[in-house]
Design a protein around this motif. Structure first.
Motif, PDB file in Angstrom:
ATOM      1  N   ASN A 187       0.807  -1.222   0.000  1.00 49.34           N
ATOM      2  CA  ASN A 187       0.000   0.000   0.000  1.00 49.34           C
ATOM      3  C   ASN A 187       0.839   1.269   0.000  1.00 49.34           C
ATOM      4  O   ASN A 187       0.472   2.262  -0.631  1.00 49.34           O
ATOM      5  CB  ASN A 187      -0.943  -0.004   1.212  1.00 49.34           C
ATOM      6  CG  ASN A 187      -2.051  -1.021   1.089  1.00 49.34           C
ATOM      7  OD1 ASN A 187      -2.910  -0.914   0.231  1.00 49.34           O
ATOM      8  ND2 ASN A 187      -2.022  -2.026   1.937  1.00 49.34           N
ATOM      9  N   GLY A 188       1.953   1.235   0.688  1.00 51.55           N
ATOM     10  CA  GLY A 188       2.762   2.428   0.787  1.00 51.55           C
ATOM     11  C   GLY A 188       3.596   2.729  -0.439  1.00 51.55           C
ATOM     12  O   GLY A 188       3.845   3.902  -0.756  1.00 51.55           O
ATOM     13  N   PHE A 189       4.003   1.682  -1.190  1.00 50.91           N
ATOM     14  CA  PHE A 189       4.978   1.896  -2.245  1.00 50.91           C
ATOM     15  C   PHE A 189       4.601   1.327  -3.616  1.00 50.91           C
ATOM     16  O   PHE A 189       5.017   1.863  -4.633  1.00 50.91           O
ATOM     17  CB  PHE A 189       6.335   1.332  -1.806  1.00 50.91           C
ATOM     18  CG  PHE A 189       6.797   1.897  -0.495  1.00 50.91           C
ATOM     19  CD1 PHE A 189       7.299   3.182  -0.415  1.00 50.91           C
ATOM     20  CD2 PHE A 189       6.696   1.154   0.668  1.00 50.91           C
ATOM     21  CE1 PHE A 189       7.716   3.722   0.793  1.00 50.91           C
ATOM     22  CE2 PHE A 189       7.114   1.684   1.886  1.00 50.91           C
ATOM     23  CZ  PHE A 189       7.620   2.971   1.949  1.00 50.91           C
ATOM     24  N   LEU A 190       3.833   0.255  -3.652  1.00 49.14           N
ATOM     25  CA  LEU A 190       3.511  -0.355  -4.949  1.00 49.14           C
ATOM     26  C   LEU A 190       2.241   0.231  -5.564  1.00 49.14           C
ATOM     27  O   LEU A 190       2.242   0.649  -6.728  1.00 49.14           O
ATOM     28  CB  LEU A 190       3.365  -1.878  -4.796  1.00 49.14           C
ATOM     29  CG  LEU A 190       4.577  -2.634  -4.252  1.00 49.14           C
ATOM     30  CD1 LEU A 190       4.362  -4.134  -4.408  1.00 49.14           C
ATOM     31  CD2 LEU A 190       5.862  -2.210  -4.923  1.00 49.14           C
ATOM     32  N   VAL A 191       1.174   0.253  -4.805  1.00 53.85           N
ATOM     33  CA  VAL A 191      -0.114   0.704  -5.342  1.00 53.85           C
ATOM     34  C   VAL A 191      -0.070   2.140  -5.877  1.00 53.85           C
ATOM     35  O   VAL A 191      -0.655   2.405  -6.937  1.00 53.85           O
ATOM     36  CB  VAL A 191      -1.232   0.547  -4.283  1.00 53.85           C
ATOM     37  CG1 VAL A 191      -2.534   1.174  -4.774  1.00 53.85           C
ATOM     38  CG2 VAL A 191      -1.452  -0.933  -3.965  1.00 53.85           C
TER      39      VAL A 191
ATOM     40  N   LEU B  86       6.709   9.184  -3.187  1.00 45.16           N
ATOM     41  CA  LEU B  86       8.120   9.018  -3.551  1.00 45.16           C
ATOM     42  C   LEU B  86       8.258   8.738  -5.036  1.00 45.16           C
ATOM     43  O   LEU B  86       7.316   8.278  -5.697  1.00 45.16           O
ATOM     44  CB  LEU B  86       8.724   7.857  -2.747  1.00 45.16           C
ATOM     45  CG  LEU B  86       8.735   8.011  -1.222  1.00 45.16           C
ATOM     46  CD1 LEU B  86       9.183   6.711  -0.576  1.00 45.16           C
ATOM     47  CD2 LEU B  86       9.633   9.158  -0.811  1.00 45.16           C
ATOM     48  N   PRO B  87       9.447   8.972  -5.613  1.00 42.84           N
ATOM     49  CA  PRO B  87       9.692   8.612  -7.019  1.00 42.84           C
ATOM     50  C   PRO B  87       9.483   7.118  -7.238  1.00 42.84           C
ATOM     51  O   PRO B  87       9.671   6.301  -6.323  1.00 42.84           O
ATOM     52  CB  PRO B  87      11.154   9.011  -7.227  1.00 42.84           C
ATOM     53  CG  PRO B  87      11.418  10.046  -6.187  1.00 42.84           C
ATOM     54  CD  PRO B  87      10.588   9.650  -4.998  1.00 42.84           C
ATOM     55  N   ILE B  88       9.132   6.763  -8.444  1.00 46.87           N
ATOM     56  CA  ILE B  88       8.764   5.375  -8.734  1.00 46.87           C
ATOM     57  C   ILE B  88       9.913   4.400  -8.485  1.00 46.87           C
ATOM     58  O   ILE B  88       9.703   3.288  -7.997  1.00 46.87           O
ATOM     59  CB  ILE B  88       8.221   5.256 -10.186  1.00 46.87           C
ATOM     60  CG1 ILE B  88       7.648   3.854 -10.421  1.00 46.87           C
ATOM     61  CG2 ILE B  88       9.300   5.611 -11.201  1.00 46.87           C
ATOM     62  CD1 ILE B  88       6.881   3.736 -11.730  1.00 46.87           C
ATOM     63  N   LEU B  89      11.151   4.800  -8.800  1.00 49.11           N
ATOM     64  CA  LEU B  89      12.289   3.904  -8.574  1.00 49.11           C
ATOM     65  C   LEU B  89      12.486   3.639  -7.088  1.00 49.11           C
ATOM     66  O   LEU B  89      12.684   2.492  -6.665  1.00 49.11           O
ATOM     67  CB  LEU B  89      13.565   4.496  -9.171  1.00 49.11           C
ATOM     68  CG  LEU B  89      14.852   3.691  -8.918  1.00 49.11           C
ATOM     69  CD1 LEU B  89      14.731   2.287  -9.497  1.00 49.11           C
ATOM     70  CD2 LEU B  89      16.058   4.431  -9.511  1.00 49.11           C
ATOM     71  N   VAL B  90      12.421   4.692  -6.292  1.00 50.94           N
ATOM     72  CA  VAL B  90      12.574   4.544  -4.841  1.00 50.94           C
ATOM     73  C   VAL B  90      11.453   3.665  -4.283  1.00 50.94           C
ATOM     74  O   VAL B  90      11.685   2.783  -3.458  1.00 50.94           O
ATOM     75  CB  VAL B  90      12.572   5.920  -4.152  1.00 50.94           C
ATOM     76  CG1 VAL B  90      12.651   5.752  -2.633  1.00 50.94           C
ATOM     77  CG2 VAL B  90      13.733   6.770  -4.649  1.00 50.94           C
ATOM     78  N   SER B  91      10.229   3.901  -4.753  1.00 55.00           N
ATOM     79  CA  SER B  91       9.090   3.105  -4.291  1.00 55.00           C
ATOM     80  C   SER B  91       9.234   1.638  -4.665  1.00 55.00           C
ATOM     81  O   SER B  91       8.922   0.748  -3.864  1.00 55.00           O
ATOM     82  CB  SER B  91       7.787   3.670  -4.865  1.00 55.00           C
ATOM     83  OG  SER B  91       7.475   4.918  -4.298  1.00 55.00           O
ATOM     84  N   SER B  92       9.699   1.375  -5.882  1.00 52.65           N
ATOM     85  CA  SER B  92       9.842  -0.017  -6.325  1.00 52.65           C
ATOM     86  C   SER B  92      10.893  -0.749  -5.488  1.00 52.65           C
ATOM     87  O   SER B  92      10.703  -1.925  -5.139  1.00 52.65           O
ATOM     88  CB  SER B  92      10.203  -0.072  -7.810  1.00 52.65           C
ATOM     89  OG  SER B  92      11.473   0.503  -8.045  1.00 52.65           O
ATOM     90  N   LEU B  93      11.975  -0.053  -5.134  1.00 49.74           N
ATOM     91  CA  LEU B  93      13.033  -0.678  -4.331  1.00 49.74           C
ATOM     92  C   LEU B  93      12.587  -0.862  -2.875  1.00 49.74           C
ATOM     93  O   LEU B  93      12.765  -1.944  -2.299  1.00 49.74           O
ATOM     94  CB  LEU B  93      14.300   0.161  -4.383  1.00 49.74           C
ATOM     95  CG  LEU B  93      15.044   0.163  -5.725  1.00 49.74           C
ATOM     96  CD1 LEU B  93      16.149   1.207  -5.724  1.00 49.74           C
ATOM     97  CD2 LEU B  93      15.614  -1.223  -6.027  1.00 49.74           C
ATOM     98  N   LEU B  94      12.014   0.189  -2.294  1.00 51.09           N
ATOM     99  CA  LEU B  94      11.554   0.088  -0.909  1.00 51.09           C
ATOM    100  C   LEU B  94      10.449  -0.951  -0.765  1.00 51.09           C
ATOM    101  O   LEU B  94      10.453  -1.752   0.176  1.00 51.09           O
ATOM    102  CB  LEU B  94      11.063   1.458  -0.424  1.00 51.09           C
ATOM    103  CG  LEU B  94      12.127   2.470  -0.007  1.00 51.09           C
ATOM    104  CD1 LEU B  94      11.486   3.799   0.350  1.00 51.09           C
ATOM    105  CD2 LEU B  94      12.951   1.951   1.159  1.00 51.09           C
ATOM    106  N   GLY B  95       9.502  -0.925  -1.699  1.00 50.48           N
ATOM    107  CA  GLY B  95       8.437  -1.919  -1.668  1.00 50.48           C
ATOM    108  C   GLY B  95       8.986  -3.330  -1.779  1.00 50.48           C
ATOM    109  O   GLY B  95       8.528  -4.247  -1.090  1.00 50.48           O
TER     110      GLY B  95
END
Length: 201
Positions: free
Chosen positions: A28-32, A105-114
Protein backbone atom coordinates in the motif's frame (compact mmCIF):
# COMPACT_ATOMS: atom_id res chain seq x y z
CA UNK A 1 1.99 -29.89 24.95
CA UNK A 2 5.78 -29.55 25.23
CA UNK A 3 7.29 -26.14 25.91
CA UNK A 4 9.34 -26.36 22.70
CA UNK A 5 6.15 -26.86 20.69
CA UNK A 6 4.54 -23.83 22.35
CA UNK A 7 7.60 -21.72 21.54
CA UNK A 8 7.43 -22.78 17.89
CA UNK A 9 3.73 -21.86 17.70
CA UNK A 10 4.39 -18.45 19.28
CA UNK A 11 7.28 -17.79 16.90
CA UNK A 12 5.18 -18.77 13.90
CA UNK A 13 2.30 -16.58 15.03
CA UNK A 14 4.64 -13.62 15.52
CA UNK A 15 6.17 -14.22 12.07
CA UNK A 16 2.70 -14.25 10.48
CA UNK A 17 1.61 -11.01 12.14
CA UNK A 18 4.86 -9.08 11.61
CA UNK A 19 5.38 -10.45 8.10
CA UNK A 20 1.80 -9.63 7.12
CA UNK A 21 2.08 -6.09 8.46
CA UNK A 22 5.26 -5.56 6.43
CA UNK A 23 3.63 -6.91 3.27
CA UNK A 24 0.56 -4.71 3.76
CA UNK A 25 2.80 -1.71 4.38
CA UNK A 26 5.01 -2.41 1.36
CA UNK A 27 2.12 -2.97 -1.04
CA UNK A 28 0.00 0.00 0.00
CA UNK A 29 2.76 2.43 0.79
CA UNK A 30 4.98 1.90 -2.25
CA UNK A 31 3.51 -0.35 -4.95
CA UNK A 32 -0.11 0.70 -5.34
CA UNK A 33 0.59 4.47 -5.74
CA UNK A 34 2.58 3.73 -8.91
CA UNK A 35 0.49 0.76 -10.13
CA UNK A 36 3.39 -1.62 -9.55
CA UNK A 37 3.13 -5.37 -9.17
CA UNK A 38 4.53 -7.90 -6.81
CA UNK A 39 4.57 -11.46 -8.07
CA UNK A 40 2.39 -14.50 -7.62
CA UNK A 41 -1.17 -14.30 -6.38
CA UNK A 42 -0.47 -10.87 -4.91
CA UNK A 43 0.45 -9.58 -8.37
CA UNK A 44 -2.69 -10.99 -9.96
CA UNK A 45 -4.78 -9.52 -7.14
CA UNK A 46 -3.13 -6.13 -7.70
CA UNK A 47 -3.98 -6.22 -11.43
CA UNK A 48 -7.61 -6.87 -10.53
CA UNK A 49 -7.46 -4.05 -7.98
CA UNK A 50 -6.11 -1.57 -10.53
CA UNK A 51 -8.73 -2.42 -13.12
CA UNK A 52 -11.84 -3.20 -11.10
CA UNK A 53 -11.09 -1.38 -7.81
CA UNK A 54 -11.74 -4.50 -5.79
CA UNK A 55 -9.98 -5.13 -2.48
CA UNK A 56 -6.55 -6.68 -3.02
CA UNK A 57 -6.65 -8.84 0.10
CA UNK A 58 -10.08 -10.21 -0.71
CA UNK A 59 -8.92 -11.08 -4.23
CA UNK A 60 -5.96 -12.94 -2.73
CA UNK A 61 -8.28 -15.12 -0.69
CA UNK A 62 -10.52 -15.95 -3.65
CA UNK A 63 -7.58 -16.68 -5.96
CA UNK A 64 -5.84 -18.84 -3.35
CA UNK A 65 -8.79 -21.14 -2.68
CA UNK A 66 -7.87 -23.69 -5.42
CA UNK A 67 -4.25 -23.83 -4.21
CA UNK A 68 -5.35 -24.25 -0.61
CA UNK A 69 -7.64 -27.12 -1.61
CA UNK A 70 -4.76 -28.69 -3.51
CA UNK A 71 -2.53 -28.41 -0.43
CA UNK A 72 -5.31 -29.87 1.74
CA UNK A 73 -5.26 -33.10 -0.25
CA UNK A 74 -1.51 -33.22 -0.94
CA UNK A 75 0.19 -31.88 2.20
CA UNK A 76 -2.06 -30.74 5.04
CA UNK A 77 0.81 -29.35 7.09
CA UNK A 78 1.37 -26.77 4.35
CA UNK A 79 -2.35 -26.01 4.25
CA UNK A 80 -2.59 -25.24 7.96
CA UNK A 81 0.60 -23.17 8.07
CA UNK A 82 -0.33 -21.20 4.94
CA UNK A 83 -4.04 -20.67 5.57
CA UNK A 84 -3.41 -18.54 8.64
CA UNK A 85 -0.79 -16.52 6.77
CA UNK A 86 -3.22 -15.95 3.90
CA UNK A 87 -6.01 -14.68 6.12
CA UNK A 88 -3.83 -12.40 8.26
CA UNK A 89 -1.86 -10.94 5.33
CA UNK A 90 -5.07 -10.33 3.35
CA UNK A 91 -6.51 -8.51 6.34
CA UNK A 92 -3.47 -6.24 6.72
CA UNK A 93 -3.28 -5.53 2.98
CA UNK A 94 -6.85 -4.21 2.98
CA UNK A 95 -6.67 -2.62 6.43
CA UNK A 96 -3.55 -0.61 5.52
CA UNK A 97 -4.99 0.66 2.23
CA UNK A 98 -5.15 4.27 3.59
CA UNK A 99 -1.34 4.30 3.28
CA UNK A 100 -1.66 4.47 -0.50
CA UNK A 101 -1.50 8.26 -0.44
CA UNK A 102 1.01 8.75 2.38
CA UNK A 103 4.40 8.30 0.67
CA UNK A 104 4.70 10.37 -2.54
CA UNK A 105 8.12 9.02 -3.55
CA UNK A 106 9.69 8.61 -7.02
CA UNK A 107 8.76 5.37 -8.73
CA UNK A 108 12.29 3.90 -8.57
CA UNK A 109 12.57 4.54 -4.84
CA UNK A 110 9.09 3.10 -4.29
CA UNK A 111 9.84 -0.02 -6.33
CA UNK A 112 13.03 -0.68 -4.33
CA UNK A 113 11.55 0.09 -0.91
CA UNK A 114 8.44 -1.92 -1.67
CA UNK A 115 10.59 -4.83 -2.82
CA UNK A 116 12.78 -4.79 0.30
CA UNK A 117 9.87 -4.48 2.73
CA UNK A 118 7.83 -7.18 1.01
CA UNK A 119 10.89 -9.42 0.74
CA UNK A 120 11.49 -9.14 4.48
CA UNK A 121 7.82 -9.88 5.14
CA UNK A 122 7.68 -12.93 2.87
CA UNK A 123 11.11 -14.14 4.02
CA UNK A 124 10.21 -13.86 7.69
CA UNK A 125 7.08 -15.93 7.18
CA UNK A 126 8.86 -18.56 5.09
CA UNK A 127 11.66 -18.71 7.64
CA UNK A 128 9.15 -19.93 10.21
CA UNK A 129 7.49 -22.33 7.75
CA UNK A 130 4.39 -20.31 6.97
CA UNK A 131 3.39 -18.19 3.99
CA UNK A 132 0.61 -16.17 2.38
CA UNK A 133 -0.55 -19.32 0.53
CA UNK A 134 -0.97 -18.57 -3.17
CA UNK A 135 2.13 -19.27 -5.22
CA UNK A 136 4.21 -19.26 -2.01
CA UNK A 137 2.42 -22.50 -1.19
CA UNK A 138 3.48 -24.00 -4.53
CA UNK A 139 7.03 -22.77 -3.95
CA UNK A 140 7.14 -24.42 -0.52
CA UNK A 141 6.11 -27.79 -1.96
CA UNK A 142 8.49 -27.55 -4.93
CA UNK A 143 11.35 -26.51 -2.66
CA UNK A 144 10.82 -29.53 -0.42
CA UNK A 145 10.42 -31.92 -3.36
CA UNK A 146 13.41 -30.77 -5.43
CA UNK A 147 15.61 -29.24 -2.66
CA UNK A 148 15.71 -25.87 -4.42
CA UNK A 149 16.00 -22.49 -2.72
CA UNK A 150 12.46 -21.26 -2.18
CA UNK A 151 13.40 -17.66 -2.94
CA UNK A 152 14.56 -18.67 -6.43
CA UNK A 153 11.32 -20.54 -7.11
CA UNK A 154 9.25 -17.56 -5.99
CA UNK A 155 11.36 -15.29 -8.19
CA UNK A 156 10.65 -17.43 -11.28
CA UNK A 157 6.91 -17.59 -10.59
CA UNK A 158 6.79 -13.86 -9.91
CA UNK A 159 8.55 -13.17 -13.19
CA UNK A 160 5.77 -14.96 -15.03
CA UNK A 161 3.20 -12.74 -13.33
CA UNK A 162 5.13 -9.63 -14.37
CA UNK A 163 5.06 -10.80 -17.98
CA UNK A 164 1.30 -11.33 -17.73
CA UNK A 165 0.94 -7.80 -16.39
CA UNK A 166 2.91 -6.24 -19.26
CA UNK A 167 -0.09 -5.87 -21.55
CA UNK A 168 -2.31 -4.67 -18.74
CA UNK A 169 -0.06 -2.01 -17.21
CA UNK A 170 2.30 -0.86 -19.95
CA UNK A 171 6.08 -0.83 -20.20
CA UNK A 172 6.81 1.67 -17.40
CA UNK A 173 4.91 -0.22 -14.74
CA UNK A 174 6.25 -3.51 -16.10
CA UNK A 175 9.87 -2.31 -15.91
CA UNK A 176 9.66 -1.03 -12.35
CA UNK A 177 7.58 -4.02 -11.29
CA UNK A 178 10.45 -6.21 -12.46
CA UNK A 179 12.78 -4.24 -10.18
CA UNK A 180 10.38 -4.82 -7.30
CA UNK A 181 10.06 -8.53 -8.03
CA UNK A 182 13.82 -9.02 -8.32
CA UNK A 183 14.32 -7.18 -5.03
CA UNK A 184 11.65 -9.28 -3.30
CA UNK A 185 13.24 -12.47 -4.64
CA UNK A 186 16.76 -11.52 -3.54
CA UNK A 187 15.74 -10.40 -0.04
CA UNK A 188 13.48 -13.43 0.49
CA UNK A 189 16.20 -15.79 -0.74
CA UNK A 190 18.79 -14.23 1.58
CA UNK A 191 16.57 -14.53 4.65
CA UNK A 192 15.57 -18.13 3.95
CA UNK A 193 19.12 -19.13 2.95
CA UNK A 194 20.54 -17.69 6.17
CA UNK A 195 18.00 -19.70 8.10
CA UNK A 196 18.95 -22.89 6.24
CA UNK A 197 22.63 -22.28 6.98
CA UNK A 198 21.94 -21.71 10.67
CA UNK A 199 20.30 -25.16 10.86
CA UNK A 200 23.48 -26.76 9.51
CA UNK A 201 25.48 -25.82 12.61
Amino acid sequence: MKISKVIVIIQQFAAIVIGSMLIGFGINGFLVPHHLLDGGIVGVALILHYYFHVQTGLCMIVLSIPLCLFAWYLERNYFFSSFHGLMVSSFFIDWLSPLQSQFPLPILVSSLLGGVINGVGFGLMLRFETSTAGTDLIAQMLSKTFTLNIGVIIFLIDGLVAVLGFQALGFKSFFYSCITIITVGVVTSMIVKNNDQSHNY
